[in-house]
Motif scaffolding. Structure first.
Motif, PDB file in Angstrom:
ATOM      1  N   ALA A  10      71.978  30.389  14.992  1.00  0.00           N
ATOM      2  CA  ALA A  10      71.887  29.558  16.170  1.00  0.00           C
ATOM      3  C   ALA A  10      70.673  29.182  16.689  1.00  0.00           C
ATOM      4  O   ALA A  10      70.373  28.356  17.302  1.00  0.00           O
ATOM      5  CB  ALA A  10      73.040  30.092  17.288  1.00  0.00           C
ATOM      6  N   TYR A  14      68.859  25.816  17.306  1.00  0.00           N
ATOM      7  CA  TYR A  14      68.423  25.373  18.921  1.00  0.00           C
ATOM      8  C   TYR A  14      66.893  25.194  18.685  1.00  0.00           C
ATOM      9  O   TYR A  14      66.342  24.136  19.203  1.00  0.00           O
ATOM     10  CB  TYR A  14      68.636  26.671  19.752  1.00  0.00           C
ATOM     11  N   GLY A  43      74.370  24.787  16.845  1.00  0.00           N
ATOM     12  CA  GLY A  43      74.022  25.989  17.451  1.00  0.00           C
ATOM     13  C   GLY A  43      74.939  26.591  18.676  1.00  0.00           C
ATOM     14  O   GLY A  43      75.002  27.638  18.888  1.00  0.00           O
ATOM     15  N   HIS A  47      76.940  29.875  19.045  1.00  0.00           N
ATOM     16  CA  HIS A  47      76.695  30.795  20.172  1.00  0.00           C
ATOM     17  C   HIS A  47      78.003  31.192  20.697  1.00  0.00           C
ATOM     18  O   HIS A  47      78.126  32.416  21.248  1.00  0.00           O
ATOM     19  CB  HIS A  47      75.823  29.810  21.218  1.00  0.00           C
ATOM     20  N   ALA A 101      68.319  30.142  22.863  1.00  0.00           N
ATOM     21  CA  ALA A 101      68.218  30.906  21.661  1.00  0.00           C
ATOM     22  C   ALA A 101      67.725  32.298  22.009  1.00  0.00           C
ATOM     23  O   ALA A 101      68.145  33.189  21.385  1.00  0.00           O
ATOM     24  CB  ALA A 101      67.055  30.045  20.730  1.00  0.00           C
TER      25      ALA A 101
END
Length: 266
Positions: A10, A14, A43, A47, A101
């Motif tokens: 992720a 990002y 992402g 997440h 992130a």
């Protein structure tokens, strides 16, 4: 940790999306909004999966500091992606994607313990409206930074680079105030529902959050009144938006950081 590889992927998605959008702002690469949204959405899916993993590791209805931060950043990214389909706000991803992130990686390495508290529909309304208000107003804060950069560049007759990549200043300011309007409405709902459904908003562990949220609400509301009564715009709007945004961030994370990170209290 099982969640770490997914958090890392992720992170890469990002950051890749943010870099491309940043290079677009600098006019180094052609715009690819669809690609940026796709990378951001992938992402976000990872997440969200990591958030569920973290919540399983730290049971409790109310997440701690790092878990709260990563949940709120997931909400921010989600709203940004949806809003970008209708409004020119995708440039805010240059700052918000890397922030999401970093928060995600930190939460993966340092998960925080949740705590059990009675969850009623009223408290759920307060929690959801609080998260949405934070998301709207943090996007507004990044939009304000872009408006400030654009305003300063135009004042100094710098019309190349980032200024050429952004929508007209009037459009940027209109979107900024639309974000603030939405954020203030949600923040109002959050504050009102808190007074109605929480036992004591001025208890020791909630007093600072309540006061800072109220001060942020006053700042944002004053900005809106100044906009439509006195025509406030430009750098004045930028400063008021950033001031309110800083207060709101302190309200949401100040005590959690001090209690859980500095003093190591649950």
């Amino acid at each position: 940790m099982q969640a770490l590889p997914f958090a890392t992927l992720a992170f890469v998605l990002y950051v890749a999306a943010a870099i491309w959008q940043g290079m677009t702002l600098l006019r180094r690469v052609p715009p690819r909004q669809g690609m940026v949204r796709l990378l951001g959405a992938l992402g976000l899916l990872l997440h969200i999966w990591v958030v569920f993993q973290l919540m399983e590791l730290s049971p409790g209805l109310w997440p701690g500091f790092t878990n709260s931060a990563t949940i709120l950043m997931a909400v921010v990214v989600n709203i940004l992606l949806v809003a970008s389909l209708f409004k020119p706000v995708l440039n805010a991803s240059v700052a918000l994607f890397p922030l999401a992130a970093i928060v995600l990686i930190v939460a993966t390495w340092v998960p925080s313990q949740g705590r059990d508290t009675g969850l009623t529909p009223g408290i759920l309304l307060h929690a959801i409206s609080s998260a949405l208000a934070f998301a709207m107003l943090v996007i507004a804060a990044v939009q304000a930074v872009l408006v400030g950069l654009q305003n300063q560049a135009l004042r100094h007759h710098h019309i190349r680079g980032i200024v050429q990549s952004l929508p007209p200043l009037t459009t940027m300011e209109r979107v900024l105030f639309e974000l603030v309007w939405a954020g203030v409405l949600l923040l109002t709902l959050s504050i009102v529902s808190g007074f109605i459904f929480l036992d004591n908003l001025f208890a020791q562990h909630l007093a600072h959050k309540t006061l800072l949220s109220l001060f942020a609400w006053i700042i944002f509301t004053t900005l809106l009144v100044g906009r439509y009564r006195f025509g406030w715009r430009g750098m004045r709007a930028v400063r008021w938006t950033l001031g309110g945004g800083i207060l709101l961030a302190l309200a949401y994370f100040g005590s959690k950081f001090v209690l859980e990170i500095v003093l190591h209290q649950g």
